[in-house]
Scaffold this active site. Structure first.
Site, short mmCIF file in Angstrom:
data_model
loop_
_atom_site.label_atom_id
_atom_site.label_comp_id
_atom_site.label_asym_id
_atom_site.label_seq_id
_atom_site.Cartn_x
_atom_site.Cartn_y
_atom_site.Cartn_z
N ASN A 274 0.86 -1.19 0.00
CA ASN A 274 0.00 0.00 0.00
C ASN A 274 0.90 1.24 0.00
O ASN A 274 2.09 1.14 0.27
CB ASN A 274 -0.93 -0.02 1.22
CG ASN A 274 -0.14 0.01 2.51
OD1 ASN A 274 0.51 1.00 2.83
ND2 ASN A 274 -0.15 -1.09 3.26
N ASP B 189 -3.32 -9.48 13.44
CA ASP B 189 -3.41 -8.05 13.77
C ASP B 189 -2.40 -7.79 14.90
O ASP B 189 -2.58 -8.25 16.03
CB ASP B 189 -4.84 -7.72 14.20
CG ASP B 189 -5.05 -6.22 14.33
OD1 ASP B 189 -4.20 -5.55 14.96
OD2 ASP B 189 -6.06 -5.72 13.81
N PHE C 65 -4.36 3.56 15.20
CA PHE C 65 -4.88 4.48 14.18
C PHE C 65 -6.03 3.80 13.46
O PHE C 65 -6.06 2.56 13.36
CB PHE C 65 -3.76 4.87 13.20
CG PHE C 65 -2.93 5.99 13.74
CD1 PHE C 65 -2.07 5.77 14.81
CD2 PHE C 65 -3.03 7.27 13.22
CE1 PHE C 65 -1.33 6.80 15.36
CE2 PHE C 65 -2.29 8.31 13.76
CZ PHE C 65 -1.44 8.09 14.82
N LYS D 26 -13.43 0.19 17.40
CA LYS D 26 -12.09 -0.38 17.21
C LYS D 26 -11.26 -0.25 18.47
O LYS D 26 -10.52 -1.17 18.85
CB LYS D 26 -11.40 0.35 16.04
CG LYS D 26 -10.30 -0.43 15.41
CD LYS D 26 -9.84 0.17 14.09
CE LYS D 26 -10.76 -0.18 12.95
NZ LYS D 26 -10.33 0.37 11.65
N LYS E 96 -9.94 -3.62 20.18
CA LYS E 96 -8.50 -3.88 20.22
C LYS E 96 -7.89 -3.52 21.57
O LYS E 96 -6.66 -3.56 21.72
CB LYS E 96 -7.79 -3.12 19.10
CG LYS E 96 -8.25 -3.52 17.70
CD LYS E 96 -7.25 -3.08 16.63
CE LYS E 96 -7.78 -3.33 15.23
NZ LYS E 96 -6.76 -3.22 14.19
O1 C5P Z 1 -8.37 -2.76 11.86
P1 C5P Z 1 -7.55 -1.69 11.20
O2 C5P Z 1 -6.58 -2.23 10.18
O3 C5P Z 1 -8.37 -0.54 10.67
O4 C5P Z 1 -6.68 -1.08 12.41
C1 C5P Z 1 -5.72 -0.11 12.20
C2 C5P Z 1 -4.77 -0.12 13.35
O5 C5P Z 1 -4.32 -1.44 13.64
C3 C5P Z 1 -3.52 0.68 13.07
O6 C5P Z 1 -3.07 1.23 14.29
C4 C5P Z 1 -2.57 -0.40 12.51
O7 C5P Z 1 -1.21 -0.04 12.68
C5 C5P Z 1 -2.93 -1.60 13.34
N1 C5P Z 1 -2.79 -2.90 12.64
C6 C5P Z 1 -1.85 -3.81 13.06
N2 C5P Z 1 -1.74 -5.03 12.44
C7 C5P Z 1 -2.56 -5.36 11.41
C8 C5P Z 1 -3.54 -4.44 10.98
C9 C5P Z 1 -3.63 -3.23 11.61
O8 C5P Z 1 -1.07 -3.49 13.98
N3 C5P Z 1 -2.42 -6.55 10.83
#
Ligand code: C5P
Length: 403
Positions: free
Chosen positions: A214, A310, A328, A342, A346
């Protein structure tokens, strides 16, 4: 040039005084002056007699430096030669072996050495000299004396110097001098805290030549890392593959894939006070290519991606009572409601949400418009701001709301 994520509005109007001594690197003091003026700092300059063999007061004056000092004995009637004492920080760059020795021993035989002796605030010294002069025991002893007195010492770097010798003696990179100066001007309200950040994208290779990723620029995370380091935190940045500068005061752990980022974060987070997760982690990874590289065949390529763990959710669930996590959330709809969900899901202490489809906000922009909310129910909406300003305000929040 100084990277944009090193430039914080909070320093506007601060006064710095720059002492320039007689090294060939004196011309670099002009770029340093420009960088400070660009950030709207006020810059006063004192040139020694030998510095004036390399650069002139005219050059500094033309850039906007004011006041300018050269000689102790040619000043007007109202001239106060110790005027730099009102500056917020005094930097000597480049510093010769001579000025280092004079500072160490309190010799005040020209204007700059008098000003330094009388100066009551923080002093930074960035030497530049021949490697044999730098290696001389006398210089080493003098350098140690400055360290014992609390002078911020920015060591020269290795490389070839103007006279043709090679070794340690080149003026430190200007962005390092710049960042140490900002640190000297910063509140040290995060001193004693260990902060880990993830930043940038991850790459998931589906064969040896191609990957899924990305466009994350890492600017938001790098701004947070730099701001925390300026404010005294011990910062570790786990960086995805992105070309973004970080000052040497930040420990950098480069990774490529989401799995590598997870492993690094899981290893480091248990020893940290705060985890700040800004990385745009790839949520899925493709299977490894059995042949090394997919060949064009005219047929469609179909792959089944697996979910990546995650990182934030996993580490946040396991965190200790004294640890905090910041996440974020880039949202396309119902920004506040989704961000709060969220945060709960989390187990976060703070979440920073931004609209994904707004001009000037999000992925690659230098600015961001965010809504910040914490687990105690506090919430603020900030206007469109440079990411450095968003970063500074996030640490204000953390600093004010946690012991
Ligand atoms: O669920 P989402 O991807 O929207 O969450 C975003 C947050 O979770 C950000 O802080 C991102 O750095 C973290 N994240 C993570 N590992 C992932 C996906 C997202 O640490 N596999």
């Amino acid at each position: 040039m100084i990277p944009a994520h090193y430039q914080f509005d909070t320093f506007h109007g601060k006064r710095i005084h720059l002492g320039v001594t007689g090294s060939i690197a004196a011309y670099k003091a002009l770029d340093l002056t420009r960088a400070f003026l660009h950030l709207h700092l006020q810059v006063g300059v004192t040139l020694t007699a030998s510095a004036r063999k390399f650069v002139t007061e005219l050059s500094f004056g033309a850039l906007g430096a004011d006041p300018l000092y050269t000689d102790m004995f040619t000043a007007g009637a109202n001239f106060d030669h110790l005027e730099p004492s009102v500056a917020d920080v005094f930097i000597v760059a480049p510093a010769t072996a001579n000025i280092v020795a004079k500072m160490a021993h309190g010799i005040a035989d020209d204007l700059l050495s008098c000003q330094l002796l009388a100066y009551p605030g923080p002093i930074l010294v960035a030497p530049a000299m021949n490697p044999r002069m730098w290696a001389a025991l006398a210089t080493k002893d003098n350098w140690n004396i400055l360290g014992q007195r609390g002078v911020v010492r920015i060591e020269p770097e290795c490389g070839s110097v103007a006279c043709g010798d090679t070794g340690q003696g080149r003026l430190a990179p200007l962005d390092e001098i710049f960042i140490h100066t900002l640190a000297a001007l910063s509140p040290q309200d995060l001193r004693g805290r260990k902060i880990m950040l993830t930043l940038g994208p991850t790459r998931e290779y589906f064969d040896k030549a191609r990957f899924w990723s990305n466009p994350s620029s890492g600017i938001m995370g790098a701004s947070l890392a730099v701001a925390a380091a300026l404010r005294g935190a011990e910062v570790t940045a786990i960086t995805g593959p992105v070309d973004i500068a970080l000052p040497s005061m930040i420990r950098r752990i480069p990774v490529v894939t989401a799995r590598e980022m997870f492993e690094a974060a899981a290893d480091i987070f248990p020893s940290q006070d705060i985890g700040c997760f800004t990385a745009a982690v790839a949520d899925f990874r493709p299977p490894a290519c059995p042949t090394g590289k997919y060949k064009k065949s005219g047929e469609p390529l179909s792959l089944t991606f697996e979910s990546n763990a995650d990182i934030l959710a996993t580490l946040s669930k396991e965190k200790k009572s004294w640890q905090q996590t910041i996440g974020f959330a880039a949202e396309s709809q119902d920004l506040e409601a989704n961000a709060r969900l969220k945060m709960d899901r989390k187990n976060l202490d703070l979440i920073v949400a931004n609209p994904i489809d707004e001009p000037g906000a999000g992925f690659a922009a230098p600015t961001n418009r965010v809504v910040v909310m914490d687990r105690l129910g506090r919430q603020e909406s900030w206007p469109l701001l440079p990411k450095t300003e968003v970063a500074w305000r996030i640490w204000d929040w953390i600093s004010m709301n946690t012991p």
